[in-house]
Design an enzyme around this catalytic site. Sequence first.
Site, PDB file in Angstrom:
ATOM      1  N   THR A 219      31.681 -23.665 -56.064  1.00  0.00           N
ATOM      2  CA  THR A 219      31.686 -25.105 -56.710  1.00  0.00           C
ATOM      3  C   THR A 219      30.702 -25.337 -57.385  1.00  0.00           C
ATOM      4  O   THR A 219      29.724 -24.899 -57.335  1.00  0.00           O
ATOM      5  CB  THR A 219      31.926 -25.833 -55.518  1.00  0.00           C
ATOM      6  OG1 THR A 219      30.645 -25.855 -54.633  1.00  0.00           O
ATOM      7  CG2 THR A 219      32.965 -25.652 -54.520  1.00  0.00           C
ATOM      8  N   GLY A 281      19.910 -33.719 -49.865  1.00  0.00           N
ATOM      9  CA  GLY A 281      20.946 -34.741 -49.719  1.00  0.00           C
ATOM     10  C   GLY A 281      22.331 -34.079 -50.073  1.00  0.00           C
ATOM     11  O   GLY A 281      22.208 -32.835 -50.448  1.00  0.00           O
ATOM     12  N   TYR A 483      19.684  -7.188 -62.428  1.00  0.00           N
ATOM     13  CA  TYR A 483      20.597  -7.287 -61.467  1.00  0.00           C
ATOM     14  C   TYR A 483      20.765  -5.698 -60.885  1.00  0.00           C
ATOM     15  O   TYR A 483      21.227  -4.847 -61.650  1.00  0.00           O
ATOM     16  CB  TYR A 483      21.788  -7.788 -61.721  1.00  0.00           C
ATOM     17  CG  TYR A 483      22.886  -8.211 -60.832  1.00  0.00           C
ATOM     18  CD1 TYR A 483      22.947  -9.534 -60.544  1.00  0.00           C
ATOM     19  CD2 TYR A 483      23.738  -7.422 -60.283  1.00  0.00           C
ATOM     20  CE1 TYR A 483      23.848 -10.039 -59.520  1.00  0.00           C
ATOM     21  CE2 TYR A 483      24.744  -7.818 -59.184  1.00  0.00           C
ATOM     22  CZ  TYR A 483      24.626  -9.197 -59.024  1.00  0.00           C
ATOM     23  OH  TYR A 483      25.571  -9.436 -57.918  1.00  0.00           O
TER      24      TYR A 483
END
Length: 561
Positions: A219, A281, A483
């Site tokens: 997300t 938060g 990577y």
Amino acid sequence: TAPARPAGTVDVKHMKWWGWGVEGVGFRHEDKPAFAPFVEKAIGLDLRQAASTARPDFADLKVPDSRAPEKFVDALGEIVGDGNVVVDDMARVVHTYGKSLRDLVRVRAGEIARTPDVVVYPADEAEVRAVVDTAVDLDAVIIPFGGGSNIAGSLEPHADEDRVVVSLDLGRLRRVLDIDTDSGTARIQAGALGPDLEAQLNEAGWTLGHFPDSFTHSTLGGWVATRSSGMQSDKYGDIADIVRGLRVVRPGGVLVIRPVPSASTGPSVREMVVGSEGRLGVITEVTAQVHRLPEKRDIYAYFFKNLDHGLAAMREIAESDAAPSVTRISDANETGFSLATGKEAKGIAKAAQAGLMAFLKKRGWNLDEMCLSFIGFEGGAAHAKRQKAIVDRIVRRHHGLGVGKGPGALYDQKKFDTPYIRDFLLDRGAAGDVSETAAPWSKLRQVHAEAYRAAHDAFGRIGRRGWIMSHLSHSYHSGACLYFTFAFVFGDDPLGEYDTVKRAVQQAFIDAGGTLSHHHGVGLEHARWLEQDISPQGVTVLSGLLAAADPGGNFNPRKIV
Ligand code: FAD
């Protein structure tokens, strides 16, 4: 004790509890004839044998009971609606771990020391605020949950956490709220998965341009909270560059960073939130830079004689006037792997492939050292053409060879399927995992060599035949991301063996001048290297910030520091 509640009726989809992606989709090797021989040679695993490591039935897992008091669960239900508060075992297990190798090995082994006690799905920022205030009043722990795709141990509640743990799932906050077409920014709710937000933006002619390999199951809020980076970051930037404005729910209020193109109000609170892994938060909304959908988007493939030539070309491209969207080069091992995952070529394609290899051999190339590169061009047709011309000249100077768009298009299609290979290996008792770093151009070759050396030493120490491969995946003016993927067949102590290899590779990054992670964040997995990465004083400053901002330690405690 928890009330006996029915499973929630929430309209939010999650990945498999035991692995990547959705049920019914997995990696197949039968249509890739070179794959099985490749794996046997690399790690000694015979794929003709059936899957050997049975996954447990969910019903056999020992899931710790929820400790959420009934009154608390009811209070949450009053805020978000009863069907959006869930305490069933499946939901709590799905919200316990991310998708790191450590997470998958443990969940498959039924090792679940602590789960969240309750999963809550607010519908909007007002509900997030009410959930946060109610939870903090009870001195509960709040762990924001995006897609659950992180691989840094960023989600798991601590085993000895004795407070109530709430997993706050942002999955219902998934709308693009507004596009400011003058400024090229969009207000997007933080729980939007990649495909959701791209579909909404594309409909209006825009794109975020952020495409991590985990795109389908992660997300926007998770990307921001972990400082993610996508495949086209060379053009669009890492998420840290893309985020302009933020809304972050905290006890008693909302931290608001207004979307401005740049500001001299330092130290930057925006930067503090980016990478905060839920510790400051709950991010509810992001105002992000967006771009008009490009007229052209092509990925071309090139071969280089060896990694030195390839890296030199990538560095020169980064320094040149060319601004490609993707610069990626696999080392020789990864090139071999990529060729082995191709489906069987037939007819003209087969003849062309054989012809190309014969041609390269005739040019004096050692095919075992050859490196495959993908370079992407996006924008108007004239822009893309000019960029490609500049890149082609640089590639020629480094004795590279362009092989057209075919392999690039194939790579583009396949990239979101690659994550399924890890479950395929785990099913057969083998590990496949990744570590990534970023380093200055001047140190890149050394980081590569040291990571290889460290991995092979570690394979020796655990007595396994191991495999390591690498690619450069994001280029910057001053350096690049490397990577690494490593694999081996487990012995008697899977996680002990994994730790030996993973730690050796990570330490090699730091020792050779790289960072502990370019885009996976810190979580629990990388925290042990933080001091070496940002210095003891850096950790003091960071610890002070987190302690002052969250004095009760209610937000995802013990992650990062
Ligand atoms: P989650 O895993 O749900 O959460 C991650 C952390 O962020 C947690 O600490 C959580 O508390 C916090 N968080 C989540 N949402 C919020 C919110 N709204 N507010 C506050 N905190 C929040 N990463 C890349 O960058 N690039 C890649 O190409 C890439 N490829 C991957 C491929 C595979 C196969 C896998 C397994 C992972 C990959 N990742 C990649 C890692 C992962 O996808 C990223 O870390 C991603 O950003 C996590 O997003 P998420 O929504 O899944 O967050």
